[in-house]
Design a protein around this motif. Structure first.
Motif, PDB file in Angstrom:
ATOM      1  N   ILE A  40       7.734  -9.124 -14.022  1.00 52.13           N
ATOM      2  CA  ILE A  40       6.414  -8.631 -13.614  1.00 52.13           C
ATOM      3  C   ILE A  40       6.516  -7.868 -12.299  1.00 52.13           C
ATOM      4  CG2 ILE A  40       4.081  -9.333 -12.935  1.00 52.13           C
ATOM      5  CD1 ILE A  40       4.415 -11.773 -14.753  1.00 52.13           C
ATOM      6  N   ILE A  41       7.305  -8.386 -11.365  1.00 48.86           N
ATOM      7  CA  ILE A  41       7.478  -7.743 -10.057  1.00 48.86           C
ATOM      8  C   ILE A  41       8.034  -6.329 -10.235  1.00 48.86           C
ATOM      9  CG2 ILE A  41       8.790  -7.834  -7.901  1.00 48.86           C
ATOM     10  CD1 ILE A  41       8.665 -10.933  -8.173  1.00 48.86           C
ATOM     11  N   ILE A  42       9.087  -6.199 -11.017  1.00 46.86           N
ATOM     12  CA  ILE A  42       9.712  -4.888 -11.236  1.00 46.86           C
ATOM     13  C   ILE A  42       8.787  -3.971 -12.027  1.00 46.86           C
ATOM     14  CG2 ILE A  42      11.692  -3.687 -12.215  1.00 46.86           C
ATOM     15  CD1 ILE A  42      12.298  -5.394  -9.729  1.00 46.86           C
ATOM     16  N   PHE A  43       8.090  -4.529 -13.008  1.00 41.64           N
ATOM     17  CA  PHE A  43       7.167  -3.727 -13.817  1.00 41.64           C
ATOM     18  C   PHE A  43       6.100  -3.081 -12.935  1.00 41.64           C
ATOM     19  CE2 PHE A  43       3.197  -3.608 -16.414  1.00 41.64           C
ATOM     20  CZ  PHE A  43       3.584  -2.585 -17.274  1.00 41.64           C
ATOM     21  N   LYS A  44       5.520  -3.853 -12.028  1.00 47.17           N
ATOM     22  CA  LYS A  44       4.493  -3.298 -11.138  1.00 47.17           C
ATOM     23  C   LYS A  44       5.094  -2.293 -10.160  1.00 47.17           C
ATOM     24  CE  LYS A  44       2.444  -7.183  -9.708  1.00 47.17           C
ATOM     25  NZ  LYS A  44       1.387  -7.987  -9.029  1.00 47.17           N
ATOM     26  N   ALA A  45       6.311  -2.548  -9.723  1.00 45.00           N
ATOM     27  CA  ALA A  45       6.972  -1.636  -8.791  1.00 45.00           C
ATOM     28  C   ALA A  45       7.209  -0.266  -9.409  1.00 45.00           C
ATOM     29  CB  ALA A  45       8.291  -2.236  -8.302  1.00 45.00           C
ATOM     30  N   LEU A  95      -0.698  -3.396  -1.538  1.00 44.53           N
ATOM     31  CA  LEU A  95      -0.719  -4.854  -1.675  1.00 44.53           C
ATOM     32  C   LEU A  95       0.419  -5.376  -2.540  1.00 44.53           C
ATOM     33  CD1 LEU A  95      -4.562  -5.397  -2.200  1.00 44.53           C
ATOM     34  CD2 LEU A  95      -3.248  -5.857  -0.135  1.00 44.53           C
ATOM     35  N   ASN A  96       0.738  -4.661  -3.610  1.00 48.34           N
ATOM     36  CA  ASN A  96       1.728  -5.154  -4.570  1.00 48.34           C
ATOM     37  C   ASN A  96       3.155  -4.747  -4.251  1.00 48.34           C
ATOM     38  OD1 ASN A  96       0.342  -6.458  -7.107  1.00 48.34           O
ATOM     39  ND2 ASN A  96      -0.952  -4.740  -6.531  1.00 48.34           N
ATOM     40  N   ILE A  97       3.332  -3.587  -3.625  1.00 50.34           N
ATOM     41  CA  ILE A  97       4.676  -3.030  -3.481  1.00 50.34           C
ATOM     42  C   ILE A  97       5.088  -2.878  -2.020  1.00 50.34           C
ATOM     43  CG2 ILE A  97       6.158  -1.080  -4.030  1.00 50.34           C
ATOM     44  CD1 ILE A  97       4.368  -0.528  -6.442  1.00 50.34           C
ATOM     45  N   ILE A  98       4.344  -2.070  -1.282  1.00 50.24           N
ATOM     46  CA  ILE A  98       4.759  -1.761   0.093  1.00 50.24           C
ATOM     47  C   ILE A  98       4.808  -3.014   0.955  1.00 50.24           C
ATOM     48  CG2 ILE A  98       4.134  -0.482   2.179  1.00 50.24           C
ATOM     49  CD1 ILE A  98       2.825   1.599   0.242  1.00 50.24           C
ATOM     50  N   ILE A 146      10.902  -7.531  -3.018  1.00 49.59           N
ATOM     51  CA  ILE A 146      10.845  -6.924  -4.353  1.00 49.59           C
ATOM     52  C   ILE A 146      12.232  -6.908  -4.988  1.00 49.59           C
ATOM     53  CG2 ILE A 146      10.373  -4.830  -5.682  1.00 49.59           C
ATOM     54  CD1 ILE A 146       8.164  -4.163  -3.810  1.00 49.59           C
ATOM     55  N   PHE A 147      13.178  -6.299  -4.287  1.00 50.62           N
ATOM     56  CA  PHE A 147      14.551  -6.194  -4.771  1.00 50.62           C
ATOM     57  C   PHE A 147      15.474  -7.064  -3.923  1.00 50.62           C
ATOM     58  CE2 PHE A 147      12.413  -2.071  -5.398  1.00 50.62           C
ATOM     59  CZ  PHE A 147      12.454  -1.993  -6.785  1.00 50.62           C
ATOM     60  N   ARG A 148      16.612  -7.370  -4.468  1.00 51.27           N
ATOM     61  CA  ARG A 148      17.607  -8.116  -3.703  1.00 51.27           C
ATOM     62  C   ARG A 148      18.346  -7.213  -2.724  1.00 51.27           C
ATOM     63  NH1 ARG A 148      17.609 -10.203  -8.909  1.00 51.27           N
ATOM     64  NH2 ARG A 148      17.136 -12.447  -9.022  1.00 51.27           N
ATOM     65  N   SER A 149      18.285  -5.914  -2.970  1.00 57.53           N
ATOM     66  CA  SER A 149      18.928  -4.926  -2.103  1.00 57.53           C
ATOM     67  C   SER A 149      17.994  -4.502  -0.973  1.00 57.53           C
ATOM     68  CB  SER A 149      19.334  -3.694  -2.920  1.00 57.53           C
ATOM     69  OG  SER A 149      19.655  -2.609  -2.074  1.00 57.53           O
ATOM     70  N   GLU A 150      18.460  -4.612   0.253  1.00 58.37           N
ATOM     71  CA  GLU A 150      17.658  -4.200   1.404  1.00 58.37           C
ATOM     72  C   GLU A 150      17.378  -2.695   1.362  1.00 58.37           C
ATOM     73  OE1 GLU A 150      17.922  -4.148   6.308  1.00 58.37           O
ATOM     74  OE2 GLU A 150      19.307  -5.382   5.139  1.00 58.37           O
ATOM     75  N   LYS A 151      18.363  -1.913   0.904  1.00 55.41           N
ATOM     76  CA  LYS A 151      18.182  -0.460   0.824  1.00 55.41           C
ATOM     77  C   LYS A 151      17.117  -0.100  -0.211  1.00 55.41           C
ATOM     78  CE  LYS A 151      22.813   0.906   2.361  1.00 55.41           C
ATOM     79  NZ  LYS A 151      24.070   1.638   2.000  1.00 55.41           N
ATOM     80  N   ALA A 152      17.087  -0.811  -1.308  1.00 54.99           N
ATOM     81  CA  ALA A 152      16.088  -0.549  -2.338  1.00 54.99           C
ATOM     82  C   ALA A 152      14.683  -0.867  -1.825  1.00 54.99           C
ATOM     83  CB  ALA A 152      16.392  -1.357  -3.591  1.00 54.99           C
ATOM     84  N   ASN A 153      14.542  -1.971  -1.111  1.00 51.81           N
ATOM     85  CA  ASN A 153      13.254  -2.311  -0.518  1.00 51.81           C
ATOM     86  C   ASN A 153      12.810  -1.244   0.477  1.00 51.81           C
ATOM     87  OD1 ASN A 153      12.416  -4.894  -1.675  1.00 51.81           O
ATOM     88  ND2 ASN A 153      14.231  -5.747  -0.691  1.00 51.81           N
ATOM     89  N   GLN A 154      13.738  -0.788   1.311  1.00 53.50           N
ATOM     90  CA  GLN A 154      13.409   0.226   2.316  1.00 53.50           C
ATOM     91  C   GLN A 154      13.006   1.541   1.652  1.00 53.50           C
ATOM     92  OE1 GLN A 154      12.935   0.028   5.639  1.00 53.50           O
ATOM     93  NE2 GLN A 154      12.256   2.146   5.413  1.00 53.50           N
TER      94      GLN A 154
END
Length: 369
Positions: free
Chosen positions: A43-48, A88-91, A99-107
Motif C-alpha cells: 500500500i505504501i509503494i502503491f500510494k507513492a 501527507l502520504n509521501i513527502i 517510505i523506502f529502505r534507501s535513504e537516496k530514494a526517500n530524498q
C-alpha cells in the motif's frame, strides 16, 4: 555539506522513569510493524506511485484542455487537494525516511515538495530538527512559528493588532499556502531573526536550489499554461489562486488540529533550560489525535488523525498508526498517561478559542496607570 549548529543551548528533557514505559511500547511497536510490514508495504509503494501520477496527469489534462476555463479551474482545484494528499502520504513520510529502505530514494521523493512550490530543505529543518524535538515550545517549534500577525504561543510577543486576531486570522488562513510558498520560505533563508537562521548555517547550494525550484514551479503553474493555451494571464492567476486556496483550507484542517488548541500545553523550560517532564510526556501533553477514522483519512489523508503515534514513533510509516494507536490507548489507560483525542470540529473550535485567549497580553508585571 554538514549542518553546523550555532551556539545556543538546547532545552533538556529529564529522565524520570517514563523511559521504561516508552521502551516497552517501542518493543511492542516493532512487533506490530514486523507483523504488518508485508501487507502494508504494498500500500505504501502503491500510494507513492499513484498520487504523483494523479497530480501530474491532472496538470497535463489542464494544459491540453484548459482553454475551457471550467476544466482549467477544476484541474487546479483538484491539484490543490492532491498537493495536500501527496504531502501527507509521501513527502512527510519521505522526510522521516519511512517510505523506502534507501535513504537516496526517500530524498528523491522529498524533491516532489520543491516541484510543488515549497522548499524541502528548510521545511525538513523546521519539521524534523525543531518541531519534533520541541513541539509547542516558544522559540523552538518552527512549524508553529508563523507570521507576526498571529500570536499562537501564550508566551509569544504581543502587539495591539493581536487583540483582533480571532476576527481577522480566519479570513487570512486561506492565504496560508501562498504565504508559505511565496513569502515564508524566503524569510527563513534571509531573515536572521528566524529560529532556523539563528541556529543553522545554510549551505550556499540550498540558496541556489531555492530560486531554481521556485522559478520552475511558477513557470509551469502560471507561464506555461498561457504559452500553451493562449489564455489570459488573469484566467491562469485565478486558477492558481483556486489551487492555493483549496490546498490552504485542506492543509490547515490537518495542521492546526493536533497542536494549536486550548487543550494542548505550551511548556517552557525552567531557568536551567530543563523541562519538568520527560520527552514522552511532552509529546502527550502537546499533541492530540482526531477521532475521525475511515478509509478516506487513512488512504488519502495519510492517517493524519493519528498524530500522537507519529510524534512518539516518527520513524514509522503512517500506514501502521491505527494499530499503534490501539496499543497507545491501552498503555495510556494502564499507566494513567494523558492521551487525548477530539473530533475535528472540537479541535478547530479550540484553536479559535486559543486565538481569542492569546489576543490579550497577560503580563501581570506590566504597570498600568
Amino acid at each position: 555539506m554538514a549542518i553546523i549548529m550555532k551556539s545556543r543551548t538546547k532545552p533538556v528533557y529529564p529522565k524520570n522513569g517514563d523511559e521504561v514505559i516508552f521502551r516497552e511500547m517501542r518493543l511492542n511497536v516493532s512487533s506490530i510493524v514486523a507483523t504488518l510490514e508485508p501487507r502494508r508495504r504494498k500500500i505504501i509503494i502503491f500510494k507513492a506511485v499513484l498520487l504523483p501520477i494523479l497530480y501530474f496527469s491532472t496538470y497535463a489534462f489542464a494544459i491540453l484542455k484548459g482553454t475551457n476555463v471550467v476544466i482549467l479551474y477544476s484541474c487546479y482545484f483538484l491539484m490543490g487537494l492532491l498537493l495536500v494528499s501527496i504531502f501527507l502520504n509521501i513527502i512527510h513520510d519521505a522526510v522521516h525516511g519511512t517510505i523506502f529502505r534507501s535513504e537516496k530514494a526517500n530524498q528523491a521523493y522529498v524533491y516532489l515538495f520543491d516541484l510543488m512550490g515549497a522548499n524541502s530543505y528548510i521545511w525538513k529543518l523546521r519539521h524534523i530538527r525543531f518541531h519534533h524535538n520541541y513541539p509547542n515550545v516558544n522559540g523552538w517549534d518552527t512549524d508553529i512559528e508563523q507570521s507576526s500577525l498571529a500570536r499562537i504561543f501564550p508566551t509569544g510577543g504581543f502587539s495591539k493588532l493581536h487583540r483582533y486576531q480571532h476576527l481577522y486570522l480566519p479570513f487570512l488562513y486561506p492565504l496560508y499556502l501562498a504565504n508559505w510558498l511565496l513569502v515564508r520560505d524566503f524569510k527563513d533563508y534571509f531573515n536572521k531573526h528566524k529560529t532556523v537562521r539563528k541556529l543553522v548555517e545554510i549551505p550556499a547550494i540550498e540558496f541556489f536550489k531555492l530560486f531554481v525550484f521556485k522559478s520552475v514551479f511558477l513557470f509551469y503553474m502560471i507561464v506555461l499554461p498561457v504559452l500553451m493555451l493562449g489564455i489570459s494571464w488573469s484566467q491562469v492567476l485565478v486558477a492558481f489562486a483556486i489551487m492555493l486556496f483549496t490546498a490552504s483550507i485542506a492543509s490547515l484542517m490537518v495542521l492546526l488540529s493536533p497542536h494549536a488548541n486550548t487543550e494542548s500545553s505550551f511548556p517552557l523550560p525552567d531557568t536551567n533550560n530543563r523541562f519538568n517532564h520527560s520527552w514522552m510526556m511532552h509529546m502527550l501533553l502537546t499533541t492530540n489525535d482526531i477521532t475521525h477514522d475511515n478509509w478516506f483519512t487513512r488512504f488519502f489523508m495519510g492517517c493524519f488523525n493519528y498524530h500522537v503515534a507519529h510524534h512518539l514513533f516518527p520513524n514509522v510509516n503512517h500506514a501502521f498508526y491505527p494499530e499503534i494507536t490501539c496499543l497507545l490507548k491501552d498503555q495510556a489507560e494502564k499507566h494513567n498517561l494523558p492521551y487525548r483525542q477530539y473530533s475535528l470540529f472540537s479541535s478547530l473550535r479550540n484553536h479559535y478559542r486559543l486565538l481569542k485567549n492569546n489576543r490579550l497580553d497577560e503580563n501581570i508585571f506590566e504597570e498600568t496607570m
